[in-house]
Design an enzyme around this catalytic site. Sequence first.
Site, short mmCIF file in Angstrom:
data_model
loop_
_atom_site.label_atom_id
_atom_site.label_comp_id
_atom_site.label_asym_id
_atom_site.label_seq_id
_atom_site.Cartn_x
_atom_site.Cartn_y
_atom_site.Cartn_z
N HIS A 202 -31.69 -32.12 6.67
CA HIS A 202 -31.47 -31.06 6.61
C HIS A 202 -33.24 -30.24 5.95
CE1 HIS A 202 -30.60 -27.02 3.95
NE2 HIS A 202 -29.56 -28.08 3.67
N HIS A 205 -33.95 -24.07 2.81
CA HIS A 205 -33.08 -23.60 1.80
C HIS A 205 -33.55 -24.58 0.57
CE1 HIS A 205 -30.40 -22.49 4.78
NE2 HIS A 205 -31.61 -21.88 4.82
N TYR A 207 -33.76 -27.24 -0.62
CA TYR A 207 -34.03 -28.51 -1.24
C TYR A 207 -35.56 -29.08 -0.45
CZ TYR A 207 -29.99 -26.44 -1.62
OH TYR A 207 -28.38 -25.43 -1.37
#
Length: 394
Positions: A202, A205, A207
């Site tokens: 990931h 977004h 993070y």
Amino acid sequence: MGHSVVTVQQEVEQTLTMPVLTPYKMGKFNLSHRMVMPPMTRQRSWNNIPQLHAAVYYSQRATKGGLIISEATVISEAARGYKDTPGIWSKEQVEAWKPIVDAVHAKGGIFFCQIWHVGRASTYEYQPNGQPPISSTSNVLKPQVQANAEEPAKFSPPRRLTTEEIPQVVNEYRLAARNAMEAGKFLSPFKQLLCFDGVEIHGAHGYLLDQFMKDHINDRTDQYGGPLENRCRFALEVVEAVANEIGADRVGLRLSPYATYLDSGDSNPTALGVYMAESLNRYGILYCHMVEPRMKLSEESFETTESLVPMRKAFKGTFIVAGGYDKEDGNKAVAENRTDLVSFGRLFLSNPDLPKRFELNAPLTKHNRSTYCEPDPVVGYTDYPFLQNTAQAC
């Protein structure tokens, strides 16, 4: 009678020409269609332990040769920022994933685990010993409105990671990837290893990895800050470590260069996206999963002239697009060769048999946003109807 025959014939013709329903070879994986179920946080893993109701949820949406990417799964205790999100750092969590992974494989599905560190999008409450969350910066994230919440979420002031600490966090990603390869591993009668088929890192977004890549957040002066190459260094070190651990042919990366979630804007998102796409080619990873420029925020689509085409052209592996896609524009994106695969998030959430509905041109069930993260093992989770149930209700 004649009318129904014509209708069936039209449906067959439409199916034959529907690009998202055509097969695709993604590295060693033979996909039967190009519709991806992307990661969606559902907050139903009590105390960060995956639950058996997740086996029902994912297997409902699994198809033979269909790609599912798990909800974001935290790589360490310090990587947490939301209640009841699944983890993959402990033996207990790895064991809890096994029946979920096996349920997807029993349907013939291909299952990747998205591994996640929230960085500064956290509070002391989620951190070991109440310590500050980590980030590229010491600047606090301003309060954010989140799904199902009446009040904006507030975050604790983060601690800037030291240069010397970064390899430790890279190692946490590597260990999480190794754990994903253990989740469900046993020999079947056919001598196949049954575990997650791969991992998606990931990097989107707002993070942790995004907090390093985006210049609206990263204010460092070491080799992980300043120029684009430095800001992307951490993410690429994670990619390299994970690829070396489990094989590049089992690794994907999710990016959202244009998104501004969690204050994660960048002054030149196109340059960021192209640089990352080109850099990923060095490691030969399986896919790049990128969020469309129109999805700058999580729930709202914007008109834009910006495009993922430059990144699509730069990346040599499988390219997956995400962000507000429906049947029509998903098919158009594949037909125009702007992508190989298309993620359909909310549509998969509320239509467990989505590929079948596309194939039959059947009506779609609308999602209920208020139950996205409802702490219920059934409501808004496994109770969305299948096509035959819808037909019976009618």
